[in-house]
Write a protein that holds these residues in place. Structure first.
Motif, PDB file in Angstrom:
ATOM      1  N   GLU B  96       0.835  -1.205   0.000  1.00  0.00           N
ATOM      2  CA  GLU B  96       0.000   0.000   0.000  1.00  0.00           C
ATOM      3  C   GLU B  96       0.869   1.255   0.000  1.00  0.00           C
ATOM      4  OE1 GLU B  96      -3.634   0.372   0.156  1.00  0.00           O
ATOM      5  OE2 GLU B  96      -2.883   2.338  -0.463  1.00  0.00           O
ATOM      6  N   GLU B  97       1.889   1.254   0.849  1.00  0.00           N
ATOM      7  CA  GLU B  97       2.752   2.429   0.960  1.00  0.00           C
ATOM      8  C   GLU B  97       3.836   2.452  -0.107  1.00  0.00           C
ATOM      9  OE1 GLU B  97       2.580   5.107   2.779  1.00  0.00           O
ATOM     10  OE2 GLU B  97       0.934   4.595   4.140  1.00  0.00           O
ATOM     11  N   LEU B  98       4.218   1.275  -0.559  1.00  0.00           N
ATOM     12  CA  LEU B  98       5.292   1.217  -1.564  1.00  0.00           C
ATOM     13  C   LEU B  98       4.823   1.788  -2.906  1.00  0.00           C
ATOM     14  CD1 LEU B  98       8.149   0.247  -2.328  1.00  0.00           C
ATOM     15  CD2 LEU B  98       7.173  -2.009  -2.828  1.00  0.00           C
ATOM     16  N   GLU B  99       3.518   1.699  -3.154  1.00  0.00           N
ATOM     17  CA  GLU B  99       2.960   2.130  -4.453  1.00  0.00           C
ATOM     18  C   GLU B  99       3.542   1.307  -5.590  1.00  0.00           C
ATOM     19  OE1 GLU B  99       0.512   4.044  -4.662  1.00  0.00           O
ATOM     20  OE2 GLU B  99       0.546   5.449  -2.978  1.00  0.00           O
ATOM     21  N   CYS B 100       3.624  -0.006  -5.348  1.00  0.00           N
ATOM     22  CA  CYS B 100       4.120  -0.874  -6.410  1.00  0.00           C
ATOM     23  C   CYS B 100       2.938  -1.419  -7.201  1.00  0.00           C
ATOM     24  CB  CYS B 100       4.924  -2.018  -5.810  1.00  0.00           C
ATOM     25  SG  CYS B 100       3.954  -3.039  -4.688  1.00  0.00           S
ATOM     26  N   ASP B 101       3.238  -2.201  -8.200  1.00  0.00           N
ATOM     27  CA  ASP B 101       2.204  -2.878  -8.977  1.00  0.00           C
ATOM     28  C   ASP B 101       1.898  -4.197  -8.263  1.00  0.00           C
ATOM     29  OD1 ASP B 101       0.665  -4.265 -10.757  1.00  0.00           O
ATOM     30  OD2 ASP B 101       1.983  -3.928 -12.493  1.00  0.00           O
ATOM     31  N   TRP B 102       0.717  -4.307  -7.681  1.00  0.00           N
ATOM     32  CA  TRP B 102       0.373  -5.482  -6.854  1.00  0.00           C
ATOM     33  C   TRP B 102       0.520  -6.782  -7.634  1.00  0.00           C
ATOM     34  CZ3 TRP B 102       0.036  -7.159  -2.126  1.00  0.00           C
ATOM     35  CH2 TRP B 102      -0.714  -8.293  -1.825  1.00  0.00           C
ATOM     36  N   ARG B 103       0.289  -6.714  -8.943  1.00  0.00           N
ATOM     37  CA  ARG B 103       0.366  -7.954  -9.723  1.00  0.00           C
ATOM     38  C   ARG B 103       1.780  -8.523  -9.778  1.00  0.00           C
ATOM     39  NH1 ARG B 103      -2.231  -5.415 -14.922  1.00  0.00           N
ATOM     40  NH2 ARG B 103      -0.722  -3.895 -14.170  1.00  0.00           N
ATOM     41  N   ARG B 104       2.759  -7.717  -9.421  1.00  0.00           N
ATOM     42  CA  ARG B 104       4.151  -8.203  -9.453  1.00  0.00           C
ATOM     43  C   ARG B 104       4.640  -8.692  -8.101  1.00  0.00           C
ATOM     44  NH1 ARG B 104       6.404  -7.506 -14.263  1.00  0.00           N
ATOM     45  NH2 ARG B 104       5.554  -5.886 -15.623  1.00  0.00           N
ATOM     46  N   VAL B 105       3.784  -8.635  -7.122  1.00  0.00           N
ATOM     47  CA  VAL B 105       4.219  -8.995  -5.764  1.00  0.00           C
ATOM     48  C   VAL B 105       4.303 -10.511  -5.617  1.00  0.00           C
ATOM     49  CG1 VAL B 105       3.570  -8.971  -3.332  1.00  0.00           C
ATOM     50  CG2 VAL B 105       3.360  -6.888  -4.701  1.00  0.00           C
ATOM     51  N   ARG B 106       5.439 -10.956  -5.115  1.00  0.00           N
ATOM     52  CA  ARG B 106       5.640 -12.355  -4.766  1.00  0.00           C
ATOM     53  C   ARG B 106       6.028 -12.399  -3.300  1.00  0.00           C
ATOM     54  NH1 ARG B 106       3.486 -12.604  -8.544  1.00  0.00           N
ATOM     55  NH2 ARG B 106       3.843 -13.548 -10.570  1.00  0.00           N
ATOM     56  N   VAL B 107       5.684 -13.507  -2.650  1.00  0.00           N
ATOM     57  CA  VAL B 107       6.000 -13.635  -1.232  1.00  0.00           C
ATOM     58  C   VAL B 107       7.068 -14.691  -1.040  1.00  0.00           C
ATOM     59  CG1 VAL B 107       5.089 -14.241   1.030  1.00  0.00           C
ATOM     60  CG2 VAL B 107       3.668 -12.989  -0.590  1.00  0.00           C
ATOM     61  N   GLU B 108       7.965 -14.409  -0.139  1.00  0.00           N
ATOM     62  CA  GLU B 108       8.977 -15.400   0.208  1.00  0.00           C
ATOM     63  C   GLU B 108       9.003 -15.528   1.720  1.00  0.00           C
ATOM     64  OE1 GLU B 108      12.567 -15.081  -2.204  1.00  0.00           O
ATOM     65  OE2 GLU B 108      13.721 -15.497  -0.396  1.00  0.00           O
ATOM     66  N   ALA B 109       9.175 -16.758   2.186  1.00  0.00           N
ATOM     67  CA  ALA B 109       9.276 -16.968   3.627  1.00  0.00           C
ATOM     68  C   ALA B 109      10.598 -16.380   4.105  1.00  0.00           C
ATOM     69  CB  ALA B 109       9.217 -18.457   3.949  1.00  0.00           C
ATOM     70  N   ALA B 110      10.540 -15.506   5.087  1.00  0.00           N
ATOM     71  CA  ALA B 110      11.762 -14.898   5.613  1.00  0.00           C
ATOM     72  C   ALA B 110      12.543 -15.929   6.416  1.00  0.00           C
ATOM     73  CB  ALA B 110      11.400 -13.708   6.501  1.00  0.00           C
ATOM     74  N   PRO B 111      13.842 -15.749   6.506  1.00  0.00           N
ATOM     75  CA  PRO B 111      14.617 -16.630   7.390  1.00  0.00           C
ATOM     76  C   PRO B 111      14.368 -16.244   8.849  1.00  0.00           C
ATOM     77  CG  PRO B 111      16.027 -14.916   6.491  1.00  0.00           C
ATOM     78  CD  PRO B 111      14.665 -14.741   5.852  1.00  0.00           C
ATOM     79  N   ALA B 112      14.987 -16.976   9.766  1.00  0.00           N
ATOM     80  CA  ALA B 112      14.942 -16.563  11.172  1.00  0.00           C
ATOM     81  C   ALA B 112      15.923 -15.412  11.330  1.00  0.00           C
ATOM     82  CB  ALA B 112      15.325 -17.731  12.081  1.00  0.00           C
ATOM     83  N   ALA B 113      15.441 -14.262  11.711  1.00  0.00           N
ATOM     84  CA  ALA B 113      16.317 -13.099  11.890  1.00  0.00           C
ATOM     85  C   ALA B 113      15.653 -12.102  12.826  1.00  0.00           C
ATOM     86  CB  ALA B 113      16.609 -12.436  10.536  1.00  0.00           C
ATOM     87  N   ALA B 114      16.479 -11.288  13.448  1.00  0.00           N
ATOM     88  CA  ALA B 114      15.992 -10.368  14.473  1.00  0.00           C
ATOM     89  C   ALA B 114      14.915  -9.425  13.940  1.00  0.00           C
ATOM     90  CB  ALA B 114      17.157  -9.563  15.043  1.00  0.00           C
ATOM     91  N   ALA B 115      15.023  -9.065  12.658  1.00  0.00           N
ATOM     92  CA  ALA B 115      14.074  -8.098  12.091  1.00  0.00           C
ATOM     93  C   ALA B 115      12.635  -8.590  12.165  1.00  0.00           C
ATOM     94  CB  ALA B 115      14.426  -7.821  10.632  1.00  0.00           C
TER      95      ALA B 115
END
Ligand code: FES
Ligand code: FES
Lengths: 173, 761
Positions: B96-115
């Protein structure tokens, strides 16, 4: 070595004759779309078609499958375009998704037998267990597929369909 | 064990006087297992099906975002997708804030990390569900202090319906910061001021000149620019994506069989381990006759694991068949005589003890003493299993450069710690690859299966998938605590409640998981839902008597709310009946000062046609419960046939979850939570005899099927308040709504679940 026809391809299988078809598919042939849920014929997660009949593959032994034609979820379509798969997307059925291969295979067999199933037909044929509670949407997707109104692949908005039950009230923004 | 055919499971368990001593019995370590393991067509790596289309090339903008030169937008999600929709709702926040093209969004499982740590869930636990900061300076101060206290306990975990609540600000901020950097990169390239530029649909435009550059072209430069400290987030009225029901990103892979769950992971040379832990809690393997199975086809090794034994083979079925044939002698330990009747007798006795105070308003004791009438109501709820559709499993590989773990886990940090301990390496040498989860419901917040997989993989020096049979999964759960609770309610002459004393007896979950969180307050997971009731009850005491048992307990969808709501909402109905009032009218009266909550109740009641006559043998029941930041009311209809058969034809649900991110996921989660709770309320019960769990599969721990499912109508109130959770809040009200409907239909009050045992056929 037992031979098997799966999704139109022939396989020589190096497994004992008493191996359930489920594990032949998953571990020997490498088709992991078919799932293990109970191993006892109780959940339907392992449902595939054997000669077109919805079958719980954990209950069928390799040795009994001579000359049988087996179809798994991977064999339903090359790209998810089978009408039932499209209906599943249109109704936004899956949640965790684990039971859904079996659900879809059961639904495809149902619709082949009864292209216009009524609610009782659906209830009788769809005995698969879904722990996420997707049943209302499973029934809805079957109705969509039967009516041939599944829309285009994946692009349909979900609210109109799945939200047959959803109404927004009040106003926040 | 029925990995294979429908063998007689009980016979197998008792017959295989099962066990192992020593550490490892590697009688046959055969590096070139006979049948080469066919690796799946899917070639699972760290990514799930949803992510597999994504290229790995691209610029890391921040912990959540990678932008490829091919314009791909990869959003890394540190929460686990277990059906609740986080692989769609969380990316929406950032996009929503990035103002990207939603159709290009892919999801990846993040690793274990502090963030990706979940501070929010700890804050929620410490405050009994009130993690959100109040407005103003005092609210900020409280939030700061709370964050400080919660910090040391915070881990990367998915639970407590916190994903959207906790991600609402950070993910939008991450998107906005990334957008600023992309704009800055374009402005620098053009030699103009960023203020003259605008981002929209994956492009940065310079209005005056008509120039534009794509995110893919700008990503590398943007990645080198500093992140702006503070950003202004869009007001809800400007949202384009949030609040819409975009199709879920994870579903295409879930209708084709491509989605990779834990049990679908395939690694080159991988072996399969069938697991058997001591059937008695706390028991251990005394001896094992490995020679008996070593010549069976495909068998590679018999390995000792904590509390049990594993047989490793070149396929799941061969491993499980050999495990079933393995003679094991168990040392059953101290709990061999334990049964459910003893446990509940202990709980009942504990009702007479003074509990630790969880909440106090006014003076309940004095008000009780002065009340015109007293009600004393005892309720009992059973232990429950999670029974995720995908049984517990984990795949591990221990190599010279560390440990790789592929797990359908809700707890990346917990899995990492467990793997590090099991392998004897430091946590930074462990890589966690989160797969799709075939259901979680809190069970996968535990890491017992990770320990097993790593122990076995280390012993064999090969990748190993440890997989449990359904029976193993049912019998080695961390169960929803069984509980006995007593309500003593004082009524005035008009039949209205003037005193409310709720005593809860149950095992503590946090004693094992986070004991420090119970130093200042009683275990919130035991009392949540009983405390903070929305009703006008001026003299109220809630106290907690802890009774731990050898049965392991853990988080089960909605946790404490899953039992406290049954008690409080059944009791309110009993008060109504005692005072001759309509259950809805009494609730409305007690909610006079709480219009937001009352609106939810009213909507459910009106949509359900409250007060309209039903056929004889049918009844309507209502229940209301506030949990995880959301308010839910449900009306259930029950039809009881002459032969006692119970049907639930219809459920109407209303929810106010504040600001709605994805309306259809809200509806889906309500449907899901209701069916989960209904299944348990009707038939769910885990029992022990001789120290063993008696249930094993879906025949004796039955699940609702489609044919028995009610029609469910969900109505969402968009109140515009802060977002509330949706994964769990649908579950708590359904059990009391059902019991109240059963009472309306039959005049019989249910104070013990499951209903099928306590009341009906
Ligand atoms: S795994 Fe075959 S029916 Fe459950
Ligand atoms: S979608 Fe999760 S079990 Fe059916």
């Amino acid at each position: 070595m037992p031979a098997l026809r799966v999704n139109g391809r022939a396989f020589e299988v190096a497994a004992e004759a008493d191996t359930p078809l489920l594990w032949v598919l998953r571990d020997t042939i490498g088709l992991t779309g078919t799932k293990y849920g109970c191993g006892a014929g109780l959940c339907g997660a392992c449902t595939v078609h054997v000669d077109g009949v919805a079958t719980r593959s954990c209950q069928v032994l390799l040795g009994s499958l001579k000359d049988a034609n087996i179809t798994t979820i991977e064999g339903l379509s090359a790209d998810g375009s089978h009408p039932v798969q499209r209906a599943w997307i249109a109704a936004q059925v899956p949640q965790c998704g684990y039971c859904q291969s079996g659900m879809i295979m059961a639904a495809v067999a149902l619709l082949r037998d009864k292209p216009r199933p009524n609610a009782a037909d659906i209830a009788a044929a769809m005995t698969n267990i879904c722990r996420c509670g997707t049943y209302p949407r499973v029934a809805q997707a079957i109705a969509l597929a039967a009516a041939g109104t599944t829309g285009t692949t994946g692009a349909t908005g979900a609210t109109g369909m799945a939200g047959a039950t959803g109404a927004n009230k009040g106003g926040g923004r | 064990m029925s990995i294979g055919r429908d063998l007689d499971r009980r016979q197998l368990l008792s017959g295989a006087a099962a066990g192992i001593a020593g550490l490892l019995l590697p009688f046959s370590l055969e590096p070139s297992a006979r049948a080469a393991i066919v690796s799946g067509t899917t070639g699972a790596t760290s990514t799930t099906g949803a992510a597999s289309a994504t290229g790995t090339a691209g610029s890391e903008i921040n912990a959540w975002l990678r932008i490829g030169t091919d314009e791909s937008i990869t959003i890394l999600i540190g929460r686990s997708e277990m059906g609740q929709g986080v692989y769609t709702a969380l990316p929406m926040l950032l996009a929503e804030e990035l103002e990207c093209d939603w159709r290009r969004v892919r999801v990846e499982a993040a690793p274990a990390a502090a963030a990706y740590r979940n501070l929010y869930v700890v804050k929620d636990m410490l405050t009994g569900g009130h993690a959100d900061p109040a407005p103003g300076l005092a609210g900020e101060m409280r939030d700061w202090a709370l964050s400080l206290a919660a910090g040391p306990f915070s881990q990367q975990v998915t639970g407590g319906s916190t994903s959207v609540r906790g991600g609402f600000e950070p993910l939008r901020r991450a998107g906005a910061q990334a957008r600023h950097r992309l704009i800055a990169a374009a402005a620098r390239n053009w030699g103009v001021s960023p203020a003259e530029c605008l981002a929209r649909a994956g492009l940065v435009h310079h209005e005056a000149s008509g120039w534009s550059l794509s995110y893919g072209a700008l990503a590398a430069a943007a990645a080198d620019l500093p992140s702006p400290g503070s950003v202004v987030l869009k007001p809800p009225g400007a949202w384009r994506l949030l609040g819409t029901a975009v199709p879920r990103l994870d579903l295409p892979a879930k209708v084709t069989g491509e989605a990779i769950f834990g049990i679908d992971v395939r690694r080159p040379g991988m072996l399969f381990a069938a697991i058997m832990a001591s059937p008695v809690f706390g028991g251990r393997v005394k001896s094992v006759d490995a020679a008996k199975v070593q010549s069976l086809p495909g068998v590679v090794a018999v390995v000792a694991i904590p509390d049990g034994v594993a047989v490793v083979a070149d396929s799941t079925f061969r491993a499980s068949r050999a495990l079933a044939a393995l003679p094991v002698v168990w040392d059953e330990g101290a709990n061999a005589g334990l049964d459910t009747a003893q446990i509940f007798e202990g709980f009942r006795q504990a009702l007479s003890e003074e509990g630790r105070i969880a909440e106090r308003r006014g003076d309940a004791a004095a008000a009780l003493a002065g009340a015109a009438r007293q009600l004393t109501l005892d309720y009992e709820l059973p232990f429950l299993a999670h029974a995720t559709m995908e049984p517990m499993n984990c795949t591990a590989e221990v190599g010279p450069d560390g440990v790789d773990v592929w797990a359908p886990t809700q707890a990346q940090d917990g899995a990492r710690a467990a793997a590090a301990t099991a392998a004897g390496v430091s946590a930074d040498r462990v890589r966690i690859h989160t797969t799709y989860l075939g259901g979680g419901f809190g069970r996968r917040a535990e890491s017992d299966m990770v320990t097993q997989a790593v122990v076995i993989a280390k012993a064999l020096g090969r990748p190993v998938q440890a997989i449990w049979s359904r029976e193993e999964d049912m019998r080695h759960d961390f169960y929803r605590p069984g509980t006995v609770q007593r309500l003593r309610i004082g009524l005035d002459a008009a039949g209205l409640p003037v005193a409310w004393h709720h005593r809860i007896v149950c095992p503590s979950i946090l004693d094992r998981i986070m004991a420090a969180a119970t130093w200042l307050k009683p275990d919130q997971t035991s009392v949540e839902g009983a405390v903070g009731l929305p009703y006008d009850l001026r003299n109220l005491t809630v106290d907690y008597v802890k009774r731990n048992t050898p049965v392991p307990v853990g988080f089960w969808r909605s946790v404490g709310h899953s039992h406290t709501a049954f008690v409080t909402e059944s009791a309110i109905d009993e008060v109504a009946a005692a005072g001759g009032r309509d259950p809805l009218a009494l609730r409305r009266l007690l909610l006079r000062g709480n219009p937001r909550v009352r609106a939810v109740l009213d909507l459910a009641a009106s949509e359900a046609g409250w007060g309209r006559p039903l056929p004889p043998g049918s009844g309507r029941g209502i229940a209301l419960h506030v949990s995880f930041g959301s308010i839910v009311a449900e009306v259930a209809e029950v039809a009881v046939a002459a032969d006692g058969t119970i049907r639930v034809p219809r459920v109407v649900c209303a929810i106010d979850c504040g600001t709605v991110i994805h309306p259809d996921i809200v509806v889906a989660q309500m449907q899901s939570g209701i069916l989960f709770g209904l299944t348990a309320a009707l038939a769910g019960e885990i029992t022990l005899a001789k120290g063993r769990i008696e249930q094993g599969n879906f025949d004796d721990y039955p699940m609702l099927h489609l044919a028995e499912s009610p029609q469910i109508a969900v109505h969402v109130i968009e109140s515009g308040e802060r977002p509330g959770g949706v994964g769990e809040p649908g579950t708590p009200p359904i059990a009391p709504a059902l019991a109240n409907a059963f009472y309306a239909a039959t005049g019989k009050r249910i104070r013990r679940l499951p209903l099928m045992r306590a009341g009906g056929a």
